[in-house]
Design an enzyme around this catalytic site. Structure first.
Site, mmCIF file in Angstrom:
data_model
loop_
_atom_site.group_PDB
_atom_site.id
_atom_site.type_symbol
_atom_site.label_atom_id
_atom_site.label_comp_id
_atom_site.label_asym_id
_atom_site.label_seq_id
_atom_site.Cartn_x
_atom_site.Cartn_y
_atom_site.Cartn_z
ATOM 1 N N LYS A 174 49.995 66.123 50.682
ATOM 2 C CA LYS A 174 50.866 66.418 49.538
ATOM 3 C C LYS A 174 52.215 66.846 50.095
ATOM 4 O O LYS A 174 52.467 68.022 50.321
ATOM 5 C CB LYS A 174 50.229 67.514 48.669
HETATM 6 C C1 LIG Z 1 48.945 66.302 43.403
HETATM 7 C C2 LIG Z 1 48.709 64.833 43.300
HETATM 8 C C3 LIG Z 1 47.632 64.301 42.562
HETATM 9 C C4 LIG Z 1 46.706 65.140 41.741
HETATM 10 O O1 LIG Z 1 46.032 66.115 42.459
HETATM 11 P P1 LIG Z 1 45.380 67.357 41.690
HETATM 12 O O2 LIG Z 1 44.782 68.177 42.765
HETATM 13 O O3 LIG Z 1 44.385 66.812 40.751
HETATM 14 O O4 LIG Z 1 46.495 68.031 40.967
HETATM 15 C C5 LIG Z 1 47.449 62.926 42.591
HETATM 16 N N1 LIG Z 1 48.279 62.115 43.271
HETATM 17 C C6 LIG Z 1 49.331 62.588 43.967
HETATM 18 C C7 LIG Z 1 50.203 61.634 44.699
HETATM 19 C C8 LIG Z 1 49.579 63.956 44.005
HETATM 20 O O5 LIG Z 1 50.632 64.418 44.696
#
Ligand SMILES: *Cc1c(COP(=O)(O)O)cnc(C)c1O
Length: 365
Positions: free
Chosen positions: A204
Site C-alpha cells: 500500500k
Molecule cells: C487499500 C486498498 C484496497 C482495499 O483494502 P482494504 O484493506 O479492504 O481497505 C484495495 N486495493 C487497493 C489498491 C488498495 O490500496
C-alpha cells in the site's frame, strides 16, 4: 522509552482545537477526507535511535528540506482503517492487527524501516482515544484513520532512507461516493496497468496511486466513475480497481474474486467478505476471471452481480462496465441481493450490532 503503559505517548493539546458545537456541525456532513481532527501521532526512526520520539500533538504542517528523499524517489506507504461508534457509546477498530501486519510488509517491500506491529496498534488506539469525540454516530459514518510513513533523510543519492517519519491523522467520513448512486460505472483500461509481477502491487504505497491516476483520468473522460485494471502480462485477467478489490456473483449463488499473487492489494475487506460469505454457506473461489468472460457471463445472465470492496467504499455494486472492446451491464445495473447481504453482515459486525464471531473488533476502553 517504553510504549507499554496505558497512555504510551506524551500528549500536547492543540491550542486551536475545534469547539464542541463546531465539531458537531462538521460531523453532520463530513464528506470524505476533507474534515480533520485536532491531533496527530508522529514518531521518528533513525538508524542510530530506532523508533523514538513518539507523541500525540496538534495536527500541523511538516517542515521539509527540498532534498528530503520522499520528494524525489517516493518512499512512502500508508494504511486506511476506520473507528466505529458502538451502540453503547463506546468505540472500536476493525481488525487493526491486519493493518499493522500489512503496514510492515509494505515497509519491507519499499526497503523502509518496519514499524513494530505492537507500536502501530498502540499508536492507532491512542489517537482514536484522544479523538473519540470525532467519531460520528450517524449510520454509515465513521472516523477514517490514516497511518503513513515516509523517507525523511536529506540526500539526493538513490538508496533506502536512513530516517523515516511515521504519522497518523484522522478524518470523520460519511459515504465515499458523493453521488449516492446505487452502483458505479467502470472503465476497462487497455492503455495502463496497475501492477506487474515482481512490482509493488501488493504494497500500500503512494506510488501505486500516482501510477493509477492517468488511468483514472481516462475513466473519468469516458464518463465512468472508476477504472478497472487488467493484468500486466496477458492484459486479460481482471485484477482490481484503483483502490478496491472486486467480487463476482453467479447465478448458482457462488462468488469469485481474483487470487492474491503479488499484483493485487490484499484487502482486509476482501478477506473479511470471503469469511462472511462462507459463514453464510456460500461458495467462494479465489480464481482468475477474464474480462471477455465477464462480458459473456453478464450478457448471458450467468453473472448476476459484481461489486467492489475496501475500507473506504465498504461494498459498492458495479452496474456497468465500458471499455474500447467492452460494454455491458450487470443484472439490472443496480445493487444486488448478495452484495447487500454481505455489506449488511460486515457493517453489523463493525458497528457492534451482530456477534463478533471471528474476534475482529478491537474495543477501545
Ligand atoms: C487499500 C486498498 C484496497 C482495499 O483494502 P482494504 O484493506 O479492504 O481497505 C484495495 N486495493 C487497493 C489498491 C488498495 O490500496
Amino acid at each position: 522509552m517504553s510504549y507499554q503503559s496505558a497512555q504510551p505517548f506524551p500528549f500536547e493539546k492543540s491550542p486551536s482545537a475545534v469547539a464542541a458545537a463546531e465539531r458537531e456541525a462538521l460531523l453532520r456532513n463530513p464528506g470524505f477526507g476533507r474534515v480533520f481532527t485536532d491531533h496527530m501521532v508522529t514518531m521518528r526512526y533513525s538508524q542510530e535511535h530506532g523508533w523514538h520520539d513518539g507523541k500525540i500533538g496538534p495536527r500541523g504542517a511538516f517542515p521539509l528540506d527540498p532534498a528530503t528523499l520522499v520528494l524525489h524517489y517516493g518512499q512512502e506507504i500508508f494504511e486506511g482503517m476506520k473507528a466505529y461508534r458502538l451502540p453503547d457509546g463506546g468505540a472500536s477498530l476493525f481488525r487493526p492487527d491486519a493493518n499493522a501486519r500489512r503496514f510492515r510488509s509494505s515497509a519491507e517491500r519499499l526497503a523502509m524501516a518496519p514499524l513494530p506491529e505492537e507500536l502501530f496498534l498502540q499508536s492507532v488506539r491512542a489517537l482514536v482515544r484522544t479523538e473519540r469525540d470525532w467519531i460520528p454516530a450517524a449510520e454509515g459514518a465513521s472516523l477514517y484513520i490514516r497511518p503513513f510513513m515516509f523517507a525523511t533523510e536529506v540526500l539526493l543519492g538513490v538508496k533506502p532512507s536512513a530516517e523515516y517519519l511515521y504519522c497518523i491523522i484522522a478524518s470523520p467520513v460519511g459515504s465515499y461516493f458523493k453521488s449516492g448512486a446505487p452502483a458505479v460505472t467502470l472503465w476497462v483500461s487497455e492503455t495502463y496497468t496497475r501492477a506487474a509481477p515482481g512490482g509493488t502491487g501488493a504494497a500500500k504505497c503512494g506510488g501505486n496511486y500516482a501510477a493509477s491516476l492517468a488511468a483514472q483520468a481516462e475513466a473519468t473522460a469516458e464518463g465512468c466513475e472508476q477504472v478497472v485494471f487488467l493484468d500486466a502480462v496477458e492484459r486479460r485477467w481482471v485484477e482490481e480497481l484503483g483502490g478496491m478489490n472486486v467480487f463476482f456473483v453467479f447465478d448458482d449463488g457462488s462468488l469469485q474474486t481474483p487470487p492474491l499473487g503479488g499484483t493485487i492489494l490484499p484487502g482486509i475487506t476482501r478477506d473479511s467478505l470471503i469469511v462472511l460469505a462462507r459463514d453464510l454457506g456460500l461458495t467462494v473461489r479465489e480464481e482468475p476471471y477474464a474480462i471477455d468472460q465477464w462480458q459473456a457471463d453478464a450478457r448471458s445472465g450467468r453473472l448476476t452481480e459484481a461489486f467492489a470492496c475496501g475500507t473506504a467504499a465498504v461494498v459498492t455494486p458495479i452496474g456497468t462496465v465500458k471499455g474500447r472492446r467492452h460494454g455491458f451491464t450487470i443484472g439490472e445495473g443496480g445493487a444486488g441481493p448478495v452484495a447487500a447481504r454481505l455489506k449488511a453482515a460486515l457493517l453489523d459486525i463493525q458497528n457492534g450490532r451482530a456477534p463478533d464471531r471471528h474476534g475482529w473488533l478491537d474495543r477501545l476502553a
